[in-house]
Design an enzyme around this catalytic site. Structure first.
Site, PDB file in Angstrom:
ATOM      1  N   ASP A  64       0.674  -1.151   0.063  1.00 23.59           N
ATOM      2  CA  ASP A  64       0.100  -0.042   0.223  1.00 23.59           C
ATOM      3  C   ASP A  64       0.951   1.202  -0.036  1.00 23.59           C
ATOM      4  O   ASP A  64       1.622   1.650   1.063  1.00 23.59           O
ATOM      5  CB  ASP A  64      -0.786  -0.153   1.296  1.00 23.59           C
ATOM      6  CG  ASP A  64      -2.022   1.101   1.378  1.00 23.59           C
ATOM      7  OD1 ASP A  64      -1.759   2.314   0.747  1.00 23.59           O
ATOM      8  OD2 ASP A  64      -2.351   1.334   2.292  1.00 23.59           O
ATOM      9  N   VAL A  65       0.925   2.055  -1.067  1.00 24.85           N
ATOM     10  CA  VAL A  65       1.998   2.957  -1.132  1.00 24.85           C
ATOM     11  C   VAL A  65       1.608   4.080  -0.206  1.00 24.85           C
ATOM     12  O   VAL A  65       2.426   5.181   0.014  1.00 24.85           O
ATOM     13  CB  VAL A  65       2.050   3.374  -2.732  1.00 24.85           C
ATOM     14  CG1 VAL A  65       2.884   2.331  -3.591  1.00 24.85           C
ATOM     15  CG2 VAL A  65       0.779   3.956  -3.338  1.00 24.85           C
ATOM     16  N   TYR A 157      -7.056  14.829 -10.368  1.00 27.94           N
ATOM     17  CA  TYR A 157      -6.229  14.143 -10.989  1.00 27.94           C
ATOM     18  C   TYR A 157      -4.860  15.193 -11.511  1.00 27.94           C
ATOM     19  O   TYR A 157      -3.771  15.171 -11.166  1.00 27.94           O
ATOM     20  CB  TYR A 157      -6.779  13.379 -12.161  1.00 27.94           C
ATOM     21  CG  TYR A 157      -5.456  12.501 -12.889  1.00 27.94           C
ATOM     22  CD1 TYR A 157      -4.924  11.463 -12.465  1.00 27.94           C
ATOM     23  CD2 TYR A 157      -5.181  12.860 -14.419  1.00 27.94           C
ATOM     24  CE1 TYR A 157      -3.981  10.936 -13.246  1.00 27.94           C
ATOM     25  CE2 TYR A 157      -4.298  12.337 -14.776  1.00 27.94           C
ATOM     26  CZ  TYR A 157      -3.672  10.983 -14.260  1.00 27.94           C
ATOM     27  OH  TYR A 157      -2.803  10.336 -14.986  1.00 27.94           O
TER      28      TYR A 157
END
Length: 254
Positions: A64-65, A157
């Site tokens: 899980d970054v 984004y």
């Protein structure tokens, strides 16, 4: 781009985040074919194993970054298996909701930030620490062309990808004395699931208000660009690399 001149003479090691699908998966397979050791990081073990296809030089490490401890464990596992890491492809990311800022739910913003920014910083921090201790290395950050120009209704984004641009420049500057190089690769319109996230398959919304089915190009060609950058010696910096589908609305977007 000639791959022969950039292929490693001895096995080198790359960590790829977001390796369970898309450009991460395709890049992993390209580099395995070129003789690299590839450490595959992502949230779903099954998808990572599908990427690895049982290759002996692939190491699957579910990660899980957004969790710094999970990322530290990733690099520890890579070092235990292969000795050291030469390159990080900092690739994990999500598009998030197609929404203008007044339509963006705070929880949605937090999720996009957590993966696209916090995740990228966690991976870069771990790589930077490792590279300082091992004489240098290269970090390739997946920026997207939204790091340069936005799409309509892509505020979450786009803002996070503009953050990747700042991260890359800081890594290159602060890593200079340690032979740590940083590259931002901006990829536009590969034929991947990400295009479905903003409706490009049925026509991406343009600034004029109409929809346009935009050109795409194969994931393998983008992956070969990442492989090229990964193979460049540390005496050379590649600060930014932009690759798009020919004819897509980017220069003078919209």
């Amino acid at each position: 781009m000639s791959q022969a001149s950039n292929a490693p003479h001895a096995p080198r090691t790359i960590v790829i985040t977001g390796a369970g699908s898309g450009i991460g998966r395709t890049t992993a397979r390209v580099l395995l074919e070129q003789g690299w050791n590839v450490v595959l990081a992502g949230r779903t073990a099954q998808k990572l194993h599908e990427t690895a296809q049982g290759h002996g030089s692939a190491l699957v490490v579910p990660t899980d970054v957004s969790d710094s401890q999970s990322v530290d464990q990733l690099f520890a596992a890579a070092a235990e298996r292969f000795g050291s890491v030469d390159v990080l492809f900092n690739n994990a990311g999500i598009f998030g909701p197609p929404a203008a800022i007044d339509e963006l739910d705070p929880a949605q913003w937090d999720e996009v930030c957590r993966i696209n920014l916090t995740g990228a910083i966690n991976a870069a921090r771990a790589a930077f620490t490792h590279f300082k201790a091992h004489g240098g290395g290269r970090i390739i950050n997946n920026g997207s062309i939204s790091a340069q120009v936005p799409r309509v209704n892509s505020v979450a984004y786009t803002v996070t990808k503009h953050g990747i641009a700042g991260l890359t420049k800081c890594l290159e500057l602060d890593g200079r004395e340690h032979r740590i190089r940083a590259t931002q690769i901006d990829i536009g319109n590969t034929a991947s699931d990400l295009l479905d996230d903003f409706g490009a398959t049925e026509g991406a919304l343009q600034p004029s208000g109409h929809r346009l089915v935009e050109p795409t190009f194969p994931l393998a060609e983008a992956a070969e660009a990442v492989a090229y950058i990964a193979g460049v010696p540390l005496g050379t910096s590649i600060n930014q690399f932009t690759i798009t589908a020919g004819g897509m609305p980017y220069i003078g977007r919209g």
